[in-house]
Scaffold this motif. Structure first.
Motif, PDB file in Angstrom:
ATOM      1  N   ALA A  33      31.914  17.297  40.392  1.00  0.00           N
ATOM      2  CA  ALA A  33      32.008  18.347  39.375  1.00  0.00           C
ATOM      3  C   ALA A  33      30.724  19.170  39.323  1.00  0.00           C
ATOM      4  O   ALA A  33      30.768  20.399  39.174  1.00  0.00           O
ATOM      5  CB  ALA A  33      32.291  17.725  38.014  1.00  0.00           C
ATOM      6  N   SER A  34      29.575  18.499  39.478  1.00  0.00           N
ATOM      7  CA  SER A  34      28.288  19.186  39.388  1.00  0.00           C
ATOM      8  C   SER A  34      28.074  20.146  40.543  1.00  0.00           C
ATOM      9  O   SER A  34      27.447  21.195  40.389  1.00  0.00           O
ATOM     10  CB  SER A  34      27.143  18.171  39.344  1.00  0.00           C
ATOM     11  N   TYR A  35      28.585  19.783  41.725  1.00  0.00           N
ATOM     12  CA  TYR A  35      28.334  20.589  42.916  1.00  0.00           C
ATOM     13  C   TYR A  35      29.530  21.458  43.307  1.00  0.00           C
ATOM     14  O   TYR A  35      29.525  22.062  44.372  1.00  0.00           O
ATOM     15  CB  TYR A  35      27.932  19.683  44.084  1.00  0.00           C
ATOM     16  N   SER A  36      30.556  21.506  42.440  1.00  0.00           N
ATOM     17  CA  SER A  36      31.719  22.373  42.677  1.00  0.00           C
ATOM     18  C   SER A  36      32.234  22.231  44.111  1.00  0.00           C
ATOM     19  O   SER A  36      32.258  23.189  44.890  1.00  0.00           O
ATOM     20  CB  SER A  36      31.352  23.840  42.390  1.00  0.00           C
ATOM     21  N   GLU A  37      32.629  21.019  44.464  1.00  0.00           N
ATOM     22  CA  GLU A  37      33.066  20.732  45.829  1.00  0.00           C
ATOM     23  C   GLU A  37      34.319  21.535  46.198  1.00  0.00           C
ATOM     24  O   GLU A  37      35.229  21.694  45.378  1.00  0.00           O
ATOM     25  CB  GLU A  37      33.365  19.235  45.980  1.00  0.00           C
ATOM     26  N   PRO A  38      34.379  22.049  47.421  1.00  0.00           N
ATOM     27  CA  PRO A  38      35.576  22.773  47.867  1.00  0.00           C
ATOM     28  C   PRO A  38      36.748  21.824  48.076  1.00  0.00           C
ATOM     29  O   PRO A  38      36.555  20.613  48.263  1.00  0.00           O
ATOM     30  CB  PRO A  38      35.128  23.384  49.207  1.00  0.00           C
ATOM     31  N   VAL A  39      37.951  22.361  48.040  1.00  0.00           N
ATOM     32  CA  VAL A  39      39.156  21.547  48.243  1.00  0.00           C
ATOM     33  C   VAL A  39      39.345  21.328  49.748  1.00  0.00           C
ATOM     34  O   VAL A  39      39.722  22.237  50.484  1.00  0.00           O
ATOM     35  CB  VAL A  39      40.395  22.237  47.645  1.00  0.00           C
ATOM     36  N   GLU A  40      39.022  20.129  50.192  1.00  0.00           N
ATOM     37  CA  GLU A  40      39.176  19.724  51.582  1.00  0.00           C
ATOM     38  C   GLU A  40      39.826  18.354  51.600  1.00  0.00           C
ATOM     39  O   GLU A  40      39.904  17.675  50.576  1.00  0.00           O
ATOM     40  CB  GLU A  40      37.813  19.665  52.288  1.00  0.00           C
ATOM     41  N   LEU A  41      40.274  17.938  52.770  1.00  0.00           N
ATOM     42  CA  LEU A  41      40.928  16.639  52.876  1.00  0.00           C
ATOM     43  C   LEU A  41      40.018  15.521  52.390  1.00  0.00           C
ATOM     44  O   LEU A  41      40.441  14.655  51.620  1.00  0.00           O
ATOM     45  CB  LEU A  41      41.349  16.380  54.329  1.00  0.00           C
ATOM     46  N   VAL A  42      38.745  15.544  52.810  1.00  0.00           N
ATOM     47  CA  VAL A  42      37.833  14.471  52.446  1.00  0.00           C
ATOM     48  C   VAL A  42      37.518  14.487  50.953  1.00  0.00           C
ATOM     49  O   VAL A  42      37.422  13.423  50.321  1.00  0.00           O
ATOM     50  CB  VAL A  42      36.534  14.539  53.285  1.00  0.00           C
ATOM     51  N   THR A  43      37.379  15.677  50.345  1.00  0.00           N
ATOM     52  CA  THR A  43      37.071  15.728  48.918  1.00  0.00           C
ATOM     53  C   THR A  43      38.283  15.354  48.069  1.00  0.00           C
ATOM     54  O   THR A  43      38.145  14.693  47.037  1.00  0.00           O
ATOM     55  CB  THR A  43      36.559  17.129  48.522  1.00  0.00           C
ATOM     56  N   VAL A  44      39.468  15.758  48.502  1.00  0.00           N
ATOM     57  CA  VAL A  44      40.685  15.383  47.775  1.00  0.00           C
ATOM     58  C   VAL A  44      40.881  13.872  47.830  1.00  0.00           C
ATOM     59  O   VAL A  44      41.181  13.227  46.818  1.00  0.00           O
ATOM     60  CB  VAL A  44      41.918  16.110  48.351  1.00  0.00           C
TER      61      VAL A  44
END
Length: 205
Positions: A33-44
């Motif tokens: 949440a702090s780093y506003s991660e992009p929607v990618e397979l690994v982050t999902v």
């Protein structure tokens, strides 16, 4: 009443491993949440697994999958990752290594999480103390104690602008530096002394 359906793993009691797993997953969610991660397979995958751990859905299996995915997440972002992510990946690898050792030594694929926690927890504690040693040691230079250029005063003022109750004047710069050094030196000392350990955790938080 017994049925043929299976239910998610929900431990009957909360032990040290459960608390650690919950906090680790919550920390990963907070970081995303702090780093506003992009929607990618690994982050999902990481987010879904972290939620599974937090809400106790197949917690043990979800936790092991989470630490594995988190290592992959850090690896594919090297070298542009925050220092704390590298340390977190080192903790992940410590846990994976402890799990492999448990499986090999017991010759049983079923892992006793209580025994596993006893294996990896002392190592992780040492890793944490090493981190805090260098957190303090690397600040012992003239640049950090320069009120106009110190990252301590700069980062404090950036934070203070978001919270109006905190003072933001230049007069507070030396205080921000001194309090940073005091807090970050006190935390590892408090973590070592058993009677102060809880207070040290709260201060670190």
């Amino acid at each position: 009443m017994k049925t043929g359906a299976t239910t998610p793993e929900r431990p009957s009691e909360i032990g040290p491993f459960t608390v650690f797993a919950w906090l680790w997953a919550a920390g990963i969610i907070s970081h995303m949440a702090s780093y506003s991660e992009p929607v990618e397979l690994v982050t999902v995958a990481m987010f879904v697994l972290a939620l599974a751990v937090v809400f106790g859905v197949y917690r043990t299996r979800a936790f092991f999958a989470l630490v594995a995915v988190h290592v992959i997440y850090v690896y594919i972002r090297l070298p542009r990752v925050p220092n704390h992510s590298v340390i977190a990946a080192a903790v992940d690898l410590t846990i994976v290594g402890a799990a492999l050792w448990s499986v090999i030594s017991t010759r049983n694929s079923h892992i006793d999480t209580t025994a596993l926690y006893r294996i990896f927890a002392p190592v992780v504690r040492i890793e944490l103390l090493i981190v805090y040693f260098f957190v303090v040691f690397h600040k012992l230079n003239s640049g950090f104690f320069d009120p106009q250029h110190s990252c301590g005063s700069f980062m404090y003022l950036r934070l203070a602008r978001e919270y109006p109750l905190l003072p933001t004047g230049d007069w507070f710069r030396p205080w921000a530096i001194s309090l940073t050094m005091l807090a970050e030196t006190a935390i590892p000392v408090m973590l070592v002394v058993r009677r102060w350990r809880l207070a040290g955790l709260l201060l670190a938080f």
